[in-house]
Design a protein around this motif. Structure first.
Motif, PDB file in Angstrom:
ATOM      1  N   LEU A 163       0.829  -1.211   0.000  1.00 50.69           N
ATOM      2  CA  LEU A 163       0.000   0.000   0.000  1.00 50.69           C
ATOM      3  C   LEU A 163       0.863   1.260   0.000  1.00 50.69           C
ATOM      4  O   LEU A 163       0.566   2.227  -0.704  1.00 50.69           O
ATOM      5  CB  LEU A 163      -0.938   0.006   1.211  1.00 50.69           C
ATOM      6  N   ASP A 164       1.917   1.248   0.777  1.00 52.26           N
ATOM      7  CA  ASP A 164       2.783   2.416   0.854  1.00 52.26           C
ATOM      8  C   ASP A 164       3.467   2.692  -0.484  1.00 52.26           C
ATOM      9  O   ASP A 164       3.649   3.846  -0.867  1.00 52.26           O
ATOM     10  CB  ASP A 164       3.816   2.230   1.962  1.00 52.26           C
ATOM     11  N   THR A 165       3.804   1.643  -1.211  1.00 54.45           N
ATOM     12  CA  THR A 165       4.449   1.790  -2.509  1.00 54.45           C
ATOM     13  C   THR A 165       3.555   2.540  -3.494  1.00 54.45           C
ATOM     14  O   THR A 165       4.021   3.389  -4.246  1.00 54.45           O
ATOM     15  CB  THR A 165       4.823   0.404  -3.090  1.00 54.45           C
ATOM     16  N   THR A 166       2.258   2.237  -3.474  1.00 50.16           N
ATOM     17  CA  THR A 166       1.358   2.837  -4.461  1.00 50.16           C
ATOM     18  C   THR A 166       0.570   4.038  -3.945  1.00 50.16           C
ATOM     19  O   THR A 166       0.079   4.835  -4.742  1.00 50.16           O
ATOM     20  CB  THR A 166       0.364   1.785  -5.003  1.00 50.16           C
ATOM     21  N   CYS A 167       0.437   4.189  -2.636  1.00 47.86           N
ATOM     22  CA  CYS A 167      -0.438   5.238  -2.091  1.00 47.86           C
ATOM     23  C   CYS A 167       0.278   6.289  -1.239  1.00 47.86           C
ATOM     24  O   CYS A 167      -0.388   7.137  -0.650  1.00 47.86           O
ATOM     25  CB  CYS A 167      -1.558   4.599  -1.270  1.00 47.86           C
ATOM     26  N   ASP A 202      -5.334 -12.902  -7.204  1.00 45.34           N
ATOM     27  CA  ASP A 202      -5.922 -11.642  -7.639  1.00 45.34           C
ATOM     28  C   ASP A 202      -5.058 -10.438  -7.286  1.00 45.34           C
ATOM     29  O   ASP A 202      -4.186 -10.506  -6.420  1.00 45.34           O
ATOM     30  CB  ASP A 202      -7.301 -11.455  -6.988  1.00 45.34           C
ATOM     31  N   THR A 203      -5.384  -9.338  -7.957  1.00 43.79           N
ATOM     32  CA  THR A 203      -4.837  -8.032  -7.600  1.00 43.79           C
ATOM     33  C   THR A 203      -5.964  -7.246  -6.965  1.00 43.79           C
ATOM     34  O   THR A 203      -7.034  -7.089  -7.554  1.00 43.79           O
ATOM     35  CB  THR A 203      -4.297  -7.290  -8.837  1.00 43.79           C
ATOM     36  N   LEU A 204      -5.735  -6.761  -5.771  1.00 40.32           N
ATOM     37  CA  LEU A 204      -6.741  -6.003  -5.042  1.00 40.32           C
ATOM     38  C   LEU A 204      -6.680  -4.543  -5.509  1.00 40.32           C
ATOM     39  O   LEU A 204      -5.626  -3.915  -5.458  1.00 40.32           O
ATOM     40  CB  LEU A 204      -6.456  -6.100  -3.543  1.00 40.32           C
ATOM     41  N   THR A 205      -7.801  -4.041  -5.992  1.00 39.87           N
ATOM     42  CA  THR A 205      -7.914  -2.648  -6.400  1.00 39.87           C
ATOM     43  C   THR A 205      -9.130  -2.048  -5.705  1.00 39.87           C
ATOM     44  O   THR A 205      -9.939  -2.769  -5.120  1.00 39.87           O
ATOM     45  CB  THR A 205      -8.079  -2.513  -7.929  1.00 39.87           C
ATOM     46  N   SER A 206      -9.252  -0.733  -5.796  1.00 41.31           N
ATOM     47  CA  SER A 206     -10.361  -0.045  -5.159  1.00 41.31           C
ATOM     48  C   SER A 206     -10.869   1.057  -6.076  1.00 41.31           C
ATOM     49  O   SER A 206     -10.082   1.878  -6.546  1.00 41.31           O
ATOM     50  CB  SER A 206      -9.901   0.563  -3.831  1.00 41.31           C
ATOM     51  N   GLU A 207     -12.186   1.088  -6.314  1.00 41.56           N
ATOM     52  CA  GLU A 207     -12.772   2.170  -7.102  1.00 41.56           C
ATOM     53  C   GLU A 207     -12.608   3.500  -6.381  1.00 41.56           C
ATOM     54  O   GLU A 207     -12.393   4.533  -7.008  1.00 41.56           O
ATOM     55  CB  GLU A 207     -14.255   1.894  -7.370  1.00 41.56           C
ATOM     56  N   ARG A 208     -12.722   3.490  -5.082  1.00 44.19           N
ATOM     57  CA  ARG A 208     -12.664   4.724  -4.291  1.00 44.19           C
ATOM     58  C   ARG A 208     -11.243   5.272  -4.180  1.00 44.19           C
ATOM     59  O   ARG A 208     -11.028   6.475  -4.116  1.00 44.19           O
ATOM     60  CB  ARG A 208     -13.230   4.480  -2.902  1.00 44.19           C
ATOM     61  N   PRO A 260      -7.955   4.981  -6.231  1.00 40.45           N
ATOM     62  CA  PRO A 260      -7.292   4.504  -7.442  1.00 40.45           C
ATOM     63  C   PRO A 260      -5.815   4.139  -7.260  1.00 40.45           C
ATOM     64  O   PRO A 260      -5.264   3.397  -8.069  1.00 40.45           O
ATOM     65  CB  PRO A 260      -7.433   5.684  -8.416  1.00 40.45           C
ATOM     66  N   CYS A 261      -5.187   4.631  -6.200  1.00 40.51           N
ATOM     67  CA  CYS A 261      -3.776   4.308  -5.975  1.00 40.51           C
ATOM     68  C   CYS A 261      -3.579   2.835  -5.606  1.00 40.51           C
ATOM     69  O   CYS A 261      -2.480   2.298  -5.745  1.00 40.51           O
ATOM     70  CB  CYS A 261      -3.204   5.203  -4.881  1.00 40.51           C
ATOM     71  N   ILE A 262      -4.616   2.169  -5.154  1.00 43.96           N
ATOM     72  CA  ILE A 262      -4.478   0.802  -4.651  1.00 43.96           C
ATOM     73  C   ILE A 262      -4.412  -0.211  -5.785  1.00 43.96           C
ATOM     74  O   ILE A 262      -5.318  -0.287  -6.616  1.00 43.96           O
ATOM     75  CB  ILE A 262      -5.623   0.454  -3.677  1.00 43.96           C
ATOM     76  N   ALA A 263      -3.319  -0.956  -5.799  1.00 44.12           N
ATOM     77  CA  ALA A 263      -3.125  -2.074  -6.721  1.00 44.12           C
ATOM     78  C   ALA A 263      -2.174  -3.042  -6.027  1.00 44.12           C
ATOM     79  O   ALA A 263      -0.955  -2.902  -6.113  1.00 44.12           O
ATOM     80  CB  ALA A 263      -2.559  -1.604  -8.056  1.00 44.12           C
ATOM     81  N   ALA A 314       1.805 -11.894  -3.952  1.00 41.89           N
ATOM     82  CA  ALA A 314       3.049 -11.432  -3.325  1.00 41.89           C
ATOM     83  C   ALA A 314       2.861 -11.225  -1.826  1.00 41.89           C
ATOM     84  O   ALA A 314       3.718 -11.591  -1.020  1.00 41.89           O
ATOM     85  CB  ALA A 314       3.513 -10.139  -3.991  1.00 41.89           C
ATOM     86  N   VAL A 315       1.716 -10.653  -1.439  1.00 40.89           N
ATOM     87  CA  VAL A 315       1.455 -10.393  -0.021  1.00 40.89           C
ATOM     88  C   VAL A 315       1.348 -11.698   0.756  1.00 40.89           C
ATOM     89  O   VAL A 315       2.013 -11.888   1.776  1.00 40.89           O
ATOM     90  CB  VAL A 315       0.172  -9.545   0.141  1.00 40.89           C
TER      91      VAL A 315
END
Length: 197
Positions: free
Chosen positions: A57-61, A167-173, A175-178, A183-184
């Motif tokens: 999360l920190d990497t993308t957000c 899966d890759t977890l993303t969020s509509e609300r 957008p930074c989340i991928a 891996a996690v």
């Protein structure tokens, strides 16, 4: 205490260590005024999973907000104080950080299930987070390698998806989340067997 005999006229203080118990702050949560003690420390796999998810999360957000992790209290009000595993606060919501604590609803809360807190995470906390307007809530299951994703829709935390390690977890609300869940969950895989023994 005693006097030093090495230097006449000078007094020195000697300290003797004592065996005993040191004050360790209690860890607990309040939900609707009811105290819930943490019964055990998290297992190694739980902590590795938490760290891997926080890093992803920190990497993308990092540019759009702040990622924080337990133990850190979230104060909804005096009868509702919780310690989620992970907390995301968007830049526009930073005002909830007051006097070095969180007072109000973060944008995203994450709970990693454990035997002592799993039922509460799935029931009481979901209702609590909905009540106080948390925009998104994830329940991470380290045994079944899934994430249940809930999002606030018309005042209700509604189920969005159950995602697996494929899966890759993303969020509509947000957008930074991928987040690559493979891996996690993979980061904690080597510790699962150790924790089960």
């Amino acid at each position: 205490m005693g006097e030093s005999k090495d230097k006449p006229g000078e007094k020195t203080t000697k300290v003797k260590e004592k065996s005993g118990y040191y004050d360790v702050p209690e860890r607990y949560e309040l939900i609707d005024g009811v105290r819930y003690d943490f019964l055990a420390s998290p297992k190694v796999s739980h902590q590795v999973l938490s760290k891997a998810l926080e890093s992803a999360l920190d990497t993308t957000c990092y540019a759009t907000g702040i990622i924080l992790y337990a133990p850190l209290d979230v104060h909804f009000d005096v009868e509702n104080i919780v310690q989620p595993d992970l907390i995301y606060i968007a830049n526009e919501n930073m005002g909830i950080i007051q006097d070095d604590k969180i007072v109000g609803a973060p944008d995203l809360l994450v709970e990693i299930l454990s035997p002592s807190t799993g039922t509460r995470d799935k029931t009481k906390k979901r209702v609590l987070y909905e009540k106080f307007g948390v925009k998104e809530y994830w329940i991470v299951d380290p045994v079944h390698l899934t994430v249940d994703q809930f999002a606030l829709m018309e005042g209700k935390l509604g189920w969005v998806a159950t995602l697996s390690d494929e899966d890759t977890l993303t969020s509509e609300r947000f957008p930074c989340i991928a987040v690559s869940l493979g891996a996690v969950f993979g980061a904690a895989a080597r510790f699962r067997k150790v924790d089960e023994d």
